[in-house]
Design a protein around this motif. Sequence first.
Motif, PDB file in Angstrom:
ATOM      1  N   GLN A 128       0.807  -1.217   0.000  1.00  0.00           N
ATOM      2  CA  GLN A 128       0.000   0.000   0.000  1.00  0.00           C
ATOM      3  C   GLN A 128       0.848   1.278   0.000  1.00  0.00           C
ATOM      4  N   TYR A 129       2.181   1.124  -0.027  1.00  0.00           N
ATOM      5  CA  TYR A 129       3.064   2.290   0.153  1.00  0.00           C
ATOM      6  C   TYR A 129       2.839   3.347  -0.922  1.00  0.00           C
ATOM      7  N   ASN A 130       2.801   2.935  -2.187  1.00  0.00           N
ATOM      8  CA  ASN A 130       2.663   3.913  -3.273  1.00  0.00           C
ATOM      9  C   ASN A 130       1.323   4.635  -3.244  1.00  0.00           C
ATOM     10  N   VAL A 131       0.311   3.996  -2.669  1.00  0.00           N
ATOM     11  CA  VAL A 131      -1.002   4.645  -2.557  1.00  0.00           C
ATOM     12  C   VAL A 131      -1.010   5.636  -1.392  1.00  0.00           C
ATOM     13  N   TRP A 132      -0.490   5.209  -0.253  1.00  0.00           N
ATOM     14  CA  TRP A 132      -0.512   6.055   0.939  1.00  0.00           C
ATOM     15  C   TRP A 132       0.518   7.182   0.891  1.00  0.00           C
ATOM     16  N   SER A 134       1.754   9.088  -1.739  1.00  0.00           N
ATOM     17  CA  SER A 134       1.711   9.612  -3.097  1.00  0.00           C
ATOM     18  C   SER A 134       2.542  10.897  -3.187  1.00  0.00           C
ATOM     19  N   ARG A 137       0.845  13.741  -1.243  1.00  0.00           N
ATOM     20  CA  ARG A 137       1.007  13.618   0.209  1.00  0.00           C
ATOM     21  C   ARG A 137       2.445  13.931   0.628  1.00  0.00           C
TER      22      ARG A 137
END
Length: 331
Positions: A128-132, A134, A137
């Motif tokens: 989930q790193y690339n989503v959280w 971004s 962000r």
Amino acid sequence: MNSTNWSDFTLAVYFDIGLLKSLCFLFVLLWYVCIIGANVLLILVICVNRTLHEPMYLFLCSLFVNELYGSSGLFPLILVHILSDSHTVSAPLCFLQIFCLHCYGAVEYISLAVMSYDRYLAICYPLQYNVWMSCSRTGVLIAAAWLYGIIVCLVMVTLSSSLQLCGNVIYKVYCDNFSVVKLACSDITAVNIHGLITILISLGTPLVFILYTYFKILMVCVCGSKQTRQKAVSTCTPHLTSVLHFTVAAMFELLQGRFDMTGMPVLLRIFLSLYWFACQPLLNPLVYGLNLSKIRLLCNRLLSAVGHRAARVQCAPPLTNKPNTVCFMSV
């Protein structure tokens, strides 16, 4: 005692070192040049190479910019005072230095906390790193760290500059907010409350958050694979080194400001007061540049490219059209 608004402050820790003045000036100047060179080099490497346009390296770029900003608020004035016989500084310049140095400290620690959050997400939640984390962000977190430091220090300087002072002698080699507050004759309740809240938010909260993220990272490493442990060690070691060093240096500064250190040797007091601001700006680029393989490799490529280009310029054929011109280049 009569209170007044002083137009200048005297930095009383400076003393005559005679013939060593020039040597001390050259040492401080060399240290400042090394800080500028190391941080500018890594900023260029990160900005030029698109492969480093990732959250971790963007946070590092912001950190290196802060090192340049903080050291530039300290060293030029010290260099002037080393060569000068008068160690007074105008009140506006003194409060400007207070703002720069305290803003540097606040941005530094908040940035280190943000970087620990980035490592926490990368190691504990890699899918989930690339989503959280971004690009938007990342930019918000960097801007928030700087905005917090600027606002907090503006309020601090505004409160301190409005105090009525009974003296103008600061026992340091630079202007320090707590040293100015100790000279006040007027009510300092608001300044003390703001200072306490600032210390809790700028130092206490980030430290607790960093400890929490590293506890989570440690749990994942214990239960995870060898690859996960290697990733954690390679990316977290320089960050943890920077956090520990900055925390210890901050504690030196806080203890020195809150307790009577007049019985301590002058040179030791000067070293402890400068340790926070002088060592961290050089430690960070060295630690990250040596430990992170991507940065180390690209730094070597950049320096090699510059060296080869300079060699080609030196070995360029002369303007005369002689066919047998030979160029010698040492390797």
